[in-house]
Write a protein that holds these residues in place. Structure first.
Motif, PDB file in Angstrom:
ATOM      1  N   THR A   1       0.834  -1.208   0.000  1.00  0.00           N
ATOM      2  CA  THR A   1       0.000   0.000   0.000  1.00  0.00           C
ATOM      3  C   THR A   1       0.866   1.255   0.000  1.00  0.00           C
ATOM      4  N   ALA A   2       1.913   1.244   0.816  1.00  0.00           N
ATOM      5  CA  ALA A   2       2.809   2.402   0.860  1.00  0.00           C
ATOM      6  C   ALA A   2       3.458   2.620  -0.506  1.00  0.00           C
ATOM      7  N   ALA A   3       3.891   1.548  -1.123  1.00  0.00           N
ATOM      8  CA  ALA A   3       4.536   1.678  -2.440  1.00  0.00           C
ATOM      9  C   ALA A   3       3.542   2.196  -3.480  1.00  0.00           C
ATOM     10  N   LYS A   4       2.320   1.669  -3.467  1.00  0.00           N
ATOM     11  CA  LYS A   4       1.333   2.105  -4.456  1.00  0.00           C
ATOM     12  C   LYS A   4       0.890   3.550  -4.199  1.00  0.00           C
ATOM     13  N   ASN A   5       0.890   3.972  -2.931  1.00  0.00           N
ATOM     14  CA  ASN A   5       0.628   5.393  -2.663  1.00  0.00           C
ATOM     15  C   ASN A   5       1.749   6.259  -3.208  1.00  0.00           C
ATOM     16  N   GLY A   6       2.950   5.731  -3.235  1.00  0.00           N
ATOM     17  CA  GLY A   6       4.059   6.447  -3.874  1.00  0.00           C
ATOM     18  C   GLY A   6       3.791   6.682  -5.356  1.00  0.00           C
ATOM     19  N   VAL A   7       3.121   5.733  -5.982  1.00  0.00           N
ATOM     20  CA  VAL A   7       2.746   5.880  -7.393  1.00  0.00           C
ATOM     21  C   VAL A   7       1.837   7.094  -7.582  1.00  0.00           C
ATOM     22  N   THR A   8       0.913   7.302  -6.636  1.00  0.00           N
ATOM     23  CA  THR A   8       0.008   8.466  -6.733  1.00  0.00           C
ATOM     24  C   THR A   8       0.826   9.749  -6.859  1.00  0.00           C
ATOM     25  N   GLY A   9       1.843   9.872  -6.000  1.00  0.00           N
ATOM     26  CA  GLY A   9       2.671  11.088  -6.014  1.00  0.00           C
ATOM     27  C   GLY A   9       3.503  11.213  -7.275  1.00  0.00           C
ATOM     28  N   LEU A  10       4.066  10.107  -7.714  1.00  0.00           N
ATOM     29  CA  LEU A  10       4.878  10.156  -8.938  1.00  0.00           C
ATOM     30  C   LEU A  10       4.035  10.609 -10.127  1.00  0.00           C
ATOM     31  N   VAL A  11       2.811  10.082 -10.199  1.00  0.00           N
ATOM     32  CA  VAL A  11       1.930  10.418 -11.326  1.00  0.00           C
ATOM     33  C   VAL A  11       1.544  11.902 -11.275  1.00  0.00           C
ATOM     34  N   GLN A  12       1.225  12.380 -10.073  1.00  0.00           N
ATOM     35  CA  GLN A  12       0.858  13.804  -9.962  1.00  0.00           C
ATOM     36  C   GLN A  12       2.033  14.692 -10.363  1.00  0.00           C
ATOM     37  N   ALA A  13       3.219  14.398  -9.815  1.00  0.00           N
ATOM     38  CA  ALA A  13       4.387  15.245 -10.089  1.00  0.00           C
ATOM     39  C   ALA A  13       4.758  15.205 -11.566  1.00  0.00           C
ATOM     40  N   ALA A  14       4.820  14.010 -12.124  1.00  0.00           N
ATOM     41  CA  ALA A  14       5.221  13.879 -13.529  1.00  0.00           C
ATOM     42  C   ALA A  14       4.195  14.532 -14.456  1.00  0.00           C
ATOM     43  N   ALA A  15       2.912  14.461 -14.072  1.00  0.00           N
ATOM     44  CA  ALA A  15       1.861  15.077 -14.908  1.00  0.00           C
ATOM     45  C   ALA A  15       2.051  16.591 -14.964  1.00  0.00           C
ATOM     46  N   LEU A  16       2.302  17.201 -13.788  1.00  0.00           N
ATOM     47  CA  LEU A  16       2.462  18.661 -13.766  1.00  0.00           C
ATOM     48  C   LEU A  16       3.714  19.089 -14.518  1.00  0.00           C
ATOM     49  N   GLU A  17       4.811  18.367 -14.278  1.00  0.00           N
ATOM     50  CA  GLU A  17       6.093  18.779 -14.867  1.00  0.00           C
ATOM     51  C   GLU A  17       6.140  18.607 -16.384  1.00  0.00           C
ATOM     52  N   ASN A  18       5.276  17.726 -16.900  1.00  0.00           N
ATOM     53  CA  ASN A  18       5.394  17.395 -18.320  1.00  0.00           C
ATOM     54  C   ASN A  18       4.199  17.790 -19.180  1.00  0.00           C
ATOM     55  N   ALA A  19       3.202  18.440 -18.552  1.00  0.00           N
ATOM     56  CA  ALA A  19       2.010  18.827 -19.325  1.00  0.00           C
ATOM     57  C   ALA A  19       2.393  19.746 -20.479  1.00  0.00           C
ATOM     58  N   ALA A  20       3.295  20.691 -20.201  1.00  0.00           N
ATOM     59  CA  ALA A  20       3.682  21.644 -21.243  1.00  0.00           C
ATOM     60  C   ALA A  20       4.478  20.975 -22.364  1.00  0.00           C
ATOM     61  N   HIS A  21       4.922  19.752 -22.121  1.00  0.00           N
ATOM     62  CA  HIS A  21       5.663  19.019 -23.151  1.00  0.00           C
ATOM     63  C   HIS A  21       4.776  18.006 -23.873  1.00  0.00           C
ATOM     64  N   GLY A  22       3.453  18.127 -23.662  1.00  0.00           N
ATOM     65  CA  GLY A  22       2.517  17.258 -24.391  1.00  0.00           C
ATOM     66  C   GLY A  22       2.460  15.837 -23.859  1.00  0.00           C
ATOM     67  N   ILE A  23       2.868  15.662 -22.592  1.00  0.00           N
ATOM     68  CA  ILE A  23       2.863  14.315 -22.012  1.00  0.00           C
ATOM     69  C   ILE A  23       1.763  14.223 -20.957  1.00  0.00           C
ATOM     70  N   ARG A  24       0.867  13.259 -21.121  1.00  0.00           N
ATOM     71  CA  ARG A  24      -0.126  12.946 -20.089  1.00  0.00           C
ATOM     72  C   ARG A  24       0.398  11.806 -19.236  1.00  0.00           C
ATOM     73  N   VAL A  25       0.129  11.875 -17.925  1.00  0.00           N
ATOM     74  CA  VAL A  25       0.590  10.825 -17.008  1.00  0.00           C
ATOM     75  C   VAL A  25      -0.592  10.392 -16.150  1.00  0.00           C
TER      76      VAL A  25
ATOM     77  N   THR B   1      -5.109  13.680 -16.984  1.00  0.00           N
ATOM     78  CA  THR B   1      -3.709  13.606 -16.547  1.00  0.00           C
ATOM     79  C   THR B   1      -3.599  13.881 -15.055  1.00  0.00           C
ATOM     80  N   GLY B   2      -2.608  13.257 -14.420  1.00  0.00           N
ATOM     81  CA  GLY B   2      -2.329  13.489 -13.003  1.00  0.00           C
ATOM     82  C   GLY B   2      -3.218  12.705 -12.055  1.00  0.00           C
TER      83      GLY B   2
END
Ligand code: NAP
Length: 306
Positions: free
Chosen positions: A202-226, A292-293
């Motif tokens: 559960t802790a590891a999969k909650n880490g996925v939530t954060g990775l997806v949110q962060a990567a979505a914000l950082e890459n939206a301007a580059h045309g990447i959905r996460v 995304t996110g």
């Protein structure tokens, strides 16, 4: 409001003999609700990913394998990894025999150099990547947190969250350079709630939530959905982590069906890996261009119950 405390369904021989009595195996339930017809429909003629380059981690079995086959059926060129070479070669062969294009490239997602090399080899073979499905994951037998060994913790976290970080780290630069794309991660209903004995997972999969949110914000301007897809209980080899010793295959199938009957409040059955793969393909498609996110549950109504 918390979830109503209910006795945790456990996978046990007692469960097989007691709760499973009179239950049909999940496959029969799927057929009864039209699953077979829908599966045929899913295999239909759509070619949404013609010529696209798709990278999948953990494509040797289960959801990743079903997704590799489905993307290839829809015209994608699929590079996938996993550690079990014999299975990887078999999946590659099956896809090619069915007219698809796929390459098995061995890699362990816990190892940064192997992930970097997997992404490099995949991109030089197929270009892009246009789509990545970071799916590799492991689960351990139910163990209360204080009894989880440090080695078990490192394996679960190393595969389910570090492995996703490493995959993103090496996928994002070529995806940006190619002008955009979609990164999917296979999360879990355990991103939203847990059950006794699944703390490290559960802790590891909650880490996925954060990775997806962060990567979505950082890459939206580059045309990447996460986006994360968060499956509920799915009938794959992962569940074998909980298989009690000495059960026959038939008893084990009945135990899993009973567990799903009790634990999946809505549809009262496990998903087939192809059903989760179908949802992943939909999320990767242009139909979900505004998504995304987020982490999207595909759980048969498991999380709807109090
Ligand atoms: N089954 C469920 O009920 C369920 C529910 C929610 C979420 N999920 C998630 O779905 C994803 C796929 O699991 P599954 O259910 O399809 O189980 P599975 O059949 O056991 O598939 C797991 C895949 O991950 C790969 N993998 C595991 N460790 C790896 C590593 N260190 N390096 C590279 N590949 C690795 C495995 O390949 P090798 O063993 O060949 O390395 C395999 O291809 C996982 O992220 C899991 O957490 C599953």
């Amino acid at each position: 409001m918390g979830r109503k405390p209910t006795p945790e369904p456990r996978l046990s021989r007692r469960g097989a003999v007691g709760a499973a009595a009179g239950l049909a195996f999940a496959g029969a339930a799927a057929a009864a609700t039209g699953g077979t017809a829908r599966a045929a429909e899913r295999r239909g003629g759509a070619r949404r990913f013609e010529g696209r380059s798709v990278l999948i981690t953990g494509g040797t079995s289960g959801i990743g394998r079903a997704a590799a086959e489905a993307f290839a059926r829809e015209g994608a060129r699929v590079a996938f990894c996993g550690r079990r070479e014999r299975l990887g070669r078999a999946v590659e062969r099956t896809i090619r025999e069915n007219g698809g294009e796929a390459s098995y490239l061995r890699a362990d997602v816990r190892d940064a150099e192997q992930v970097r090399s997997f992404v490099d080899r995949a991109v030089s073979r197929y270009g892009g990547p246009d789509i990545a499905l970071n799916n590799a994951g492991v689960q351990r037998p139910f163990t209360d947190l204080h009894e989880v060994t440090v080695e078990e913790w490192d394996d679960v976290a190393g595969t389910n969250v570090r492995g996703v970080f490493l995959a993103m780290k090496y996928q994002i630069p070529p995806m940006r350079a190619a002008g955009g794309g979609v990164i999917l991660v296979t999360g879990s209903s355990n991103q939203f709630a847990t059950r006794n004995g699944l703390g490290s997972y559960t802790a590891a999969k909650n880490g996925v939530t954060g990775l997806v949110q962060a990567a979505a914000l950082e890459n939206a301007a580059h045309g990447i959905r996460v986006v994360a897809i968060a499956p509920g209980m799915t009938d794959t080899e992962m569940l074998d982590a909980h298989r009690p010793a000495g059960l026959s295959d038939e008893e084990w199938a009945r135990t899993k069906a009973a567990f799903a009957e009790q634990g999946v409040a809505g549809l009262k059955r496990m998903a087939e890996p192809e059903e989760i793969a179908a949802a992943a393909l939909a999320l990767a498609s242009d139909a979900f261009s505004f998504q995304t996110g987020t982490s999207v549950p595909v759980d048969g109504g498991q999380l709807a119950a109090l």
